[in-house]
Motif scaffolding. Structure first.
Motif, mmCIF file in Angstrom:
data_model
loop_
_atom_site.group_PDB
_atom_site.id
_atom_site.type_symbol
_atom_site.label_atom_id
_atom_site.label_comp_id
_atom_site.label_asym_id
_atom_site.label_seq_id
_atom_site.Cartn_x
_atom_site.Cartn_y
_atom_site.Cartn_z
ATOM 1 N N ILE A 72 87.508 83.812 31.170
ATOM 2 C CA ILE A 72 87.620 82.366 31.038
ATOM 3 C C ILE A 72 86.232 81.794 30.778
ATOM 4 N N SER A 73 86.192 80.558 30.348
ATOM 5 C CA SER A 73 84.914 79.896 30.098
ATOM 6 C C SER A 73 84.314 79.383 31.410
ATOM 7 N N GLU A 74 83.040 79.054 31.371
ATOM 8 C CA GLU A 74 82.382 78.499 32.554
ATOM 9 C C GLU A 74 82.994 77.148 32.922
ATOM 10 N N ASP A 75 83.351 76.356 31.933
ATOM 11 C CA ASP A 75 83.975 75.056 32.209
ATOM 12 C C ASP A 75 85.327 75.233 32.891
ATOM 13 N N GLU A 76 86.105 76.219 32.453
ATOM 14 C CA GLU A 76 87.401 76.462 33.082
ATOM 15 C C GLU A 76 87.223 76.955 34.518
ATOM 16 N N ASN B 118 91.174 84.619 45.672
ATOM 17 C CA ASN B 118 89.910 85.318 45.427
ATOM 18 C C ASN B 118 89.643 85.456 43.935
ATOM 19 N N MET B 119 90.689 85.697 43.158
ATOM 20 C CA MET B 119 90.499 85.826 41.712
ATOM 21 C C MET B 119 90.045 84.504 41.102
ATOM 22 N N LEU B 120 90.682 83.415 41.488
ATOM 23 C CA LEU B 120 90.340 82.114 40.910
ATOM 24 C C LEU B 120 88.943 81.660 41.322
ATOM 25 N N ARG B 121 88.476 82.130 42.469
ATOM 26 C CA ARG B 121 87.142 81.743 42.945
ATOM 27 C C ARG B 121 86.043 82.700 42.476
ATOM 28 N N ASN B 122 86.410 83.827 41.927
ATOM 29 C CA ASN B 122 85.414 84.843 41.577
ATOM 30 C C ASN B 122 84.701 84.473 40.279
ATOM 31 N N LEU C 1 97.076 85.980 32.196
ATOM 32 C CA LEU C 1 98.281 85.225 32.537
ATOM 33 C C LEU C 1 98.077 84.420 33.817
ATOM 34 N N ILE C 2 97.392 84.994 34.804
ATOM 35 C CA ILE C 2 97.163 84.297 36.072
ATOM 36 C C ILE C 2 96.359 83.027 35.842
ATOM 37 N N PHE C 3 95.316 83.126 35.042
ATOM 38 C CA PHE C 3 94.488 81.935 34.802
ATOM 39 C C PHE C 3 95.244 80.897 33.960
ATOM 40 N N ARG C 4 96.022 81.343 32.996
ATOM 41 C CA ARG C 4 96.803 80.390 32.197
ATOM 42 C C ARG C 4 97.859 79.702 33.056
ATOM 43 N N THR C 5 98.478 80.472 33.938
ATOM 44 C CA THR C 5 99.534 79.906 34.779
ATOM 45 C C THR C 5 98.960 78.907 35.767
ATOM 46 N N PHE C 6 97.799 79.197 36.321
ATOM 47 C CA PHE C 6 97.179 78.237 37.246
ATOM 48 C C PHE C 6 96.803 76.961 36.507
ATOM 49 N N GLN C 7 96.304 77.105 35.302
ATOM 50 C CA GLN C 7 95.943 75.914 34.523
ATOM 51 C C GLN C 7 97.183 75.077 34.207
ATOM 52 N N ARG C 8 98.328 75.744 34.030
ATOM 53 C CA ARG C 8 99.557 75.032 33.675
ATOM 54 C C ARG C 8 100.257 74.454 34.895
ATOM 55 N N LEU C 9 100.318 75.218 36.017
ATOM 56 C CA LEU C 9 101.080 74.794 37.190
ATOM 57 C C LEU C 9 100.222 74.084 38.234
ATOM 58 N N GLY C 10 98.948 74.471 38.354
ATOM 59 C CA GLY C 10 98.025 73.683 39.166
ATOM 60 C C GLY C 10 97.877 74.036 40.622
ATOM 61 N N THR C 11 98.723 74.948 41.188
ATOM 62 C CA THR C 11 98.584 75.303 42.599
ATOM 63 C C THR C 11 98.741 76.808 42.779
ATOM 64 N N ASN D 14 88.743 75.113 37.745
ATOM 65 C CA ASN D 14 89.608 75.794 38.714
ATOM 66 C C ASN D 14 89.120 75.566 40.136
ATOM 67 N N LEU D 15 87.812 75.641 40.340
ATOM 68 C CA LEU D 15 87.260 75.405 41.680
ATOM 69 C C LEU D 15 87.539 73.975 42.131
ATOM 70 N N ALA D 16 87.377 73.037 41.216
ATOM 71 C CA ALA D 16 87.633 71.632 41.560
ATOM 72 C C ALA D 16 89.101 71.415 41.909
ATOM 73 N N ARG D 17 89.992 72.062 41.179
ATOM 74 C CA ARG D 17 91.421 71.900 41.462
ATOM 75 C C ARG D 17 91.781 72.549 42.792
ATOM 76 N N LEU D 18 91.216 73.713 43.093
ATOM 77 C CA LEU D 18 91.462 74.356 44.383
ATOM 78 C C LEU D 18 90.988 73.472 45.527
ATOM 79 N N ALA D 19 89.808 72.865 45.349
ATOM 80 C CA ALA D 19 89.284 71.980 46.391
ATOM 81 C C ALA D 19 90.168 70.757 46.571
ATOM 82 N N ALA D 20 90.675 70.222 45.479
ATOM 83 C CA ALA D 20 91.533 69.039 45.564
ATOM 84 C C ALA D 20 92.867 69.357 46.226
ATOM 85 N N ASN D 21 93.305 70.624 46.123
ATOM 86 C CA ASN D 21 94.584 71.013 46.711
ATOM 87 C C ASN D 21 94.495 71.321 48.197
#
Length: 253
Positions: A146-150, A94-98, A44-54, A154-161
């Motif tokens: 999650i997949s390697e592409d996802e 930490n979860m999104l970067r792991n 759910l955490i990964f799906r929610t980040f993909q949907r909400l973005g921050t 996620n890392l790219a979106r975190l960096a952009a934020n």
């Protein structure tokens, strides 16, 4: 010893701590947590980040829906038991970067920087390195959420934020004199942020401590201080302190 440890890690045989959503089998193999609710929350955490973005949006969503994070106790009488803890901004980041969630076995993400090491304290000086500088990174060694592409997305979106400053506390554009310098005296010295009430009028601003809402997604801000009045007071104190020295230098010149 360090060489042997790294060689073992390069074979993927060094036992490393697992993040939330995983358990270690008696054989030493990493596996999904057998608790299905724990798995569902991680996904759910990964799906929610993909949907909400921050990160803040994900944190607010979890807090608003009273969703806690699954954590396996690593020590004590309850070692191995599943515990549920409230989410925090740091934990979610930490979860999104792991890379483990994308199936990677990674070793050496945190390395010692001799410039930051404090003598007599062996655990100090560790800094997080970019992926290209990790000592070991083996794909496909863990079951993946999650997949390697996802993961890379996620890392790219975190960096952009991230904010444009390279380090916390760096001055920003605007009228605020104490940007990045002011700390809250009510909640343990956390950094206070500048909030501009009217973007078109940069002189209308204040200093706000929002530690608990930002990091835990709940609670009220500790305090808010009007900016111009505080800046004027601090500026007078600084000028009064340096006036004798400035006068002496001027006379000498």
């Amino acid at each position: 010893m360090l060489g042997a440890k790294r060689a073992k890690a390069e074979r993927g045989e060094l036992i490393l701590p697992l993040p939330a959503g995983y358990v270690r089998r008696p054989s030493g193999e990493a596996a999904f947590d057998p608790d299905e609710q724990a798995q569902d929350v991680v996904r759910l955490i990964f799906r929610t980040f993909q949907r909400l973005g921050t990160l803040n949006a994900v944190l607010r969503y979890l807090v608003g829906h009273e969703i806690q994070l699954p954590v396996r106790a690593r020590s004590g009488p309850a070692k191995g038991d599943l515990e549920w803890r409230r989410p925090t901004r740091e934990t979610l980041q930490n979860m999104l970067r792991n890379p483990a969630y994308a199936g990677y076995y990674a070793y050496g993400r945190r390395q010692v920087d001799p410039r930051r090491k404090i003598p007599g304290r062996p655990d100090t000086g560790k800094v997080v390195k970019p992926a290209g500088e990790w000592l070991v990174m083996l794909p496909g060694r863990l079951p993946a959420y999650i997949s390697e592409d996802e993961y890379r997305a996620n890392l790219a979106r975190l960096a952009a934020n991230q904010q444009t400053a390279e380090s916390p506390g760096a001055p920003r554009n605007g009228e605020a004199l104490l940007s990045g310098l002011l700390r809250c005296g009510l909640c343990g010295g956390h950094r206070m942020a500048v909030s501009y009430h009217d973007p078109s009028a940069r002189a209308a601003y204040g200093y706000t401590c929002g530690f608990y809402p930002v990091n835990y997604g709940t609670g009220d801000r500790c305090q808010h201080i009007a900016g111009p009045a505080l800046d004027d007071y601090v500026a007078r104190q600084v000028l009064d302190a340096v006036a004798p020295a400035a006068l002496e230098v001027s006379m000498a010149a």
